[in-house]
Scaffold this motif. Structure first.
Motif, PDB file in Angstrom:
ATOM      1  N   LYS A  41       0.812  -1.213   0.000  1.00 15.00           N
ATOM      2  CA  LYS A  41       0.000   0.000   0.000  1.00 15.00           C
ATOM      3  C   LYS A  41       0.850   1.270   0.000  1.00 15.00           C
ATOM      4  N   THR A  42       2.141   1.159   0.298  1.00 15.00           N
ATOM      5  CA  THR A  42       3.011   2.342   0.262  1.00 15.00           C
ATOM      6  C   THR A  42       3.245   2.818  -1.172  1.00 15.00           C
ATOM      7  N   ALA A  43       2.911   1.982  -2.155  1.00 16.58           N
ATOM      8  CA  ALA A  43       3.068   2.405  -3.550  1.00 16.58           C
ATOM      9  C   ALA A  43       2.287   3.680  -3.822  1.00 16.58           C
ATOM     10  N   GLU A  44       1.097   3.798  -3.231  1.00 14.94           N
ATOM     11  CA  GLU A  44       0.279   4.992  -3.449  1.00 14.94           C
ATOM     12  C   GLU A  44       0.942   6.227  -2.851  1.00 14.94           C
ATOM     13  N   VAL A  45       1.633   6.067  -1.743  1.00 16.60           N
ATOM     14  CA  VAL A  45       2.346   7.196  -1.131  1.00 16.60           C
ATOM     15  C   VAL A  45       3.489   7.641  -2.036  1.00 16.60           C
ATOM     16  N   PHE A  46       4.243   6.680  -2.544  1.00 19.67           N
ATOM     17  CA  PHE A  46       5.346   7.034  -3.444  1.00 19.67           C
ATOM     18  C   PHE A  46       4.829   7.741  -4.699  1.00 19.67           C
ATOM     19  N   LYS A  47       3.699   7.294  -5.217  1.00 14.86           N
ATOM     20  CA  LYS A  47       3.109   7.963  -6.384  1.00 14.86           C
ATOM     21  C   LYS A  47       2.753   9.409  -6.047  1.00 14.86           C
ATOM     22  N   ALA A  48       2.168   9.604  -4.864  1.00 17.99           N
ATOM     23  CA  ALA A  48       1.763  10.955  -4.462  1.00 17.99           C
ATOM     24  C   ALA A  48       2.968  11.880  -4.329  1.00 17.99           C
ATOM     25  N   PHE A  49       4.098  11.343  -3.881  1.00 17.81           N
ATOM     26  CA  PHE A  49       5.316  12.138  -3.722  1.00 17.81           C
ATOM     27  C   PHE A  49       6.174  12.145  -4.989  1.00 17.81           C
ATOM     28  N   ARG A  50       5.660  11.498  -6.057  1.00 23.77           N
ATOM     29  CA  ARG A  50       6.373  11.413  -7.337  1.00 23.77           C
ATOM     30  C   ARG A  50       7.751  10.759  -7.167  1.00 23.77           C
ATOM     31  N   ILE A  51       7.796   9.683  -6.399  1.00 26.18           N
ATOM     32  CA  ILE A  51       9.031   8.919  -6.201  1.00 26.18           C
ATOM     33  C   ILE A  51       8.916   7.615  -6.971  1.00 26.18           C
ATOM     34  N   ASP A  52       9.883   7.342  -7.801  1.00 22.82           N
ATOM     35  CA  ASP A  52       9.879   6.153  -8.653  1.00 22.82           C
ATOM     36  C   ASP A  52      10.268   4.932  -7.828  1.00 22.82           C
ATOM     37  N   PHE A  53       9.304   4.036  -7.615  1.00 21.57           N
ATOM     38  CA  PHE A  53       9.591   2.832  -6.826  1.00 21.57           C
ATOM     39  C   PHE A  53       9.855   1.614  -7.691  1.00 21.57           C
ATOM     40  N   CYS A  54       9.730   1.742  -9.014  1.00 20.53           N
ATOM     41  CA  CYS A  54       9.984   0.593  -9.885  1.00 20.53           C
ATOM     42  C   CYS A  54      11.400   0.666 -10.455  1.00 20.53           C
ATOM     43  N   CYS A  55      11.634   1.586 -11.404  1.00 21.61           N
ATOM     44  CA  CYS A  55      12.990   1.710 -11.965  1.00 21.61           C
ATOM     45  C   CYS A  55      13.973   2.246 -10.932  1.00 21.61           C
ATOM     46  N   GLY A  56      13.463   3.042  -9.987  1.00 21.62           N
ATOM     47  CA  GLY A  56      14.331   3.591  -8.943  1.00 21.62           C
ATOM     48  C   GLY A  56      14.288   2.800  -7.666  1.00 21.62           C
ATOM     49  N   GLY A  57      13.864   1.543  -7.751  1.00 15.52           N
ATOM     50  CA  GLY A  57      13.689   0.735  -6.557  1.00 15.52           C
ATOM     51  C   GLY A  57      14.949   0.400  -5.802  1.00 15.52           C
ATOM     52  N   ASN A  58      16.110   0.485  -6.451  1.00 14.31           N
ATOM     53  CA  ASN A  58      17.362   0.125  -5.788  1.00 14.31           C
ATOM     54  C   ASN A  58      17.921   1.236  -4.910  1.00 14.31           C
ATOM     55  N   GLN A  59      17.400   2.448  -5.045  1.00  9.69           N
ATOM     56  CA  GLN A  59      17.917   3.544  -4.223  1.00  9.69           C
ATOM     57  C   GLN A  59      17.257   3.548  -2.845  1.00  9.69           C
ATOM     58  N   SER A  60      17.965   4.098  -1.881  1.00  9.77           N
ATOM     59  CA  SER A  60      17.392   4.198  -0.538  1.00  9.77           C
ATOM     60  C   SER A  60      16.389   5.343  -0.513  1.00  9.77           C
ATOM     61  N   LEU A  61      15.581   5.357   0.523  1.00 12.53           N
ATOM     62  CA  LEU A  61      14.599   6.430   0.663  1.00 12.53           C
ATOM     63  C   LEU A  61      15.304   7.785   0.731  1.00 12.53           C
ATOM     64  N   LEU A  62      16.400   7.850   1.459  1.00 13.20           N
ATOM     65  CA  LEU A  62      17.129   9.113   1.576  1.00 13.20           C
ATOM     66  C   LEU A  62      17.704   9.552   0.233  1.00 13.20           C
ATOM     67  N   GLN A  63      18.197   8.607  -0.544  1.00 13.68           N
ATOM     68  CA  GLN A  63      18.704   8.950  -1.869  1.00 13.68           C
ATOM     69  C   GLN A  63      17.583   9.462  -2.769  1.00 13.68           C
ATOM     70  N   ALA A  64      16.403   8.874  -2.632  1.00 14.27           N
ATOM     71  CA  ALA A  64      15.274   9.257  -3.485  1.00 14.27           C
ATOM     72  C   ALA A  64      14.821  10.687  -3.233  1.00 14.27           C
TER      73      ALA A  64
END
Length: 228
Positions: A20-43
Motif C-alpha cells: 500500500k506504500t506504492a500509493e504514497v510514493f506515487k503521491a510524492f512522485r518517487i519512482d519505486f519501480c525503476c528507482g527501486g534500488n535507491q534508498s529512501l534518503l537517496q530518493a
C-alpha cells in the motif's frame, strides 16, 4: 508495534513488504519501480520533501487495514511470470493500440490550441513501440532463461542471465522516463477548459497505464529479477 520503515531502506523493498506504500510514493512522485534500488534518503536527497513527513505517510499506509493481498515474494518464479504475462502484458497489448488512437485524435483535434499534445503523441508512440518489443523479448528469452537458471544455477548461466536482465532494466528505465516526461508536459494530466470527452478519457487512460506499468516494472525489477 509500529512498522519499521527507515530512510536507509530501499524504495523497492518498502513497496515489496508493504504494497500500500506504492500509493504514497506515487503521491510524492518517487519512482519505486525503476528507482527501486535507491534508498529512501537517496530518493529525496535532491527534492523538497521532508523525510519525517514521508516516513509518517509510509508508516500510516503500511499499518492501514486492508483486504488480504498477494504476497509476491512467496510466489514461485513460474507463478510470478504467469501473473505478469497474464495481467500486465495482456493489459498492455490491449491498452497500447487503443491509447495510440486516443492520443493521436486529441493531438489532431486540440493540437492547434495545445501544441504539447504533439510531443505527447511522439513520446507515447516511442513508449508503445519499445514496450511491444520489450514484452516479446521477455516472453521469448528472459523469462525462460530465469526458469532455466533456477533449474541449473551455475555461475556461467547466472552471468549470462544477469547481462540479459541488465538490458531489460535499462529498457524499463527508458520507459519510465517517457512516462515521467508525459506526466510533466501535461502538468500531472491537468485538463484544459476546452477538454472534450475523448480528451478526458485519454488522460484518464494514460494515468491508468502509468499505474499499471509502475506495478509491472516493480514486480520484475524488485522481485523477479532480484532473485538472480
Amino acid at each position: 508495534m509500529g512498522v519499521n520503515i527507515h530512510g536507509t531502506d530501499r524504495v523497492g523493498d518498502i513497496v515489496t513488504n508493504y504494497p500500500k506504500t506504492a500509493e504514497v510514493f506515487k503521491a510524492f512522485r518517487i519512482d519505486f519501480c525503476c528507482g527501486g534500488n535507491q534508498s529512501l534518503l537517496q530518493a529525496i536527497s535532491s527534492r523538497d520533501i521532508k523525510e519525517e513527513d514521508l516516513l509518517n505517510d509510509l508508516r500510516a499506509a503500511a499499518e492501514a487495514p486492508t483486504a488480504e493481498e498477494i504476497n509476491w515474494t512467496e510466489l514461485r518464479s513460474a507463478e510470478l511470470i504467469d501473473y505478469i504475462v497474464g495481467n500486465h502484458h495482456d493489459y498492455l497489448r490491449s491498452a497500447l493500440p487503443q491509447l495510440s488512437e486516443y492520443v493521436k485524435k486529441i493531438a489532431r483535434v486540440h493540437g492547434l490550441n495545445h501544441p504539447d499534445l504533439f510531443q505527447v503523441y511522439q513520446w507515447f508512440e516511442t513508449l508503445r513501440t519499445d514496450m511491444e518489443h520489450h514484452m516479446e523479448k521477455e516472453e521469448s528469452e528472459a523469462f525462460p532463461a530465469v526458469l532455466a537458471y533456477e533449474k541449473d544455477p551455475t555461475a556461467s548461466n547466472r552471468e549470462r542471465l544477469l547481462e540479459t536482465l541488465d538490458l531489460l532494466e535499462q529498457e524499463h528505465e527508458g520507459s519510465g522516463d517517457l512516462l515521467k516526461q508525459i506526466r510533466e508536459i501535461t502538468h500531472d494530466y491537468e485538463l484544459p477548459e476546452d477538454a472534450c470527452t475523448t480528451f478526458r478519457l485519454t488522460y484518464l487512460k494514460l494515468e491508468e497505464l502509468e499505474a499499471d506499468m509502475f506495478q509491472h516494472i516493480h514486480l520484475e525489477n524488485n522481485i523477479l529479477f532480484n532473485r538472480v
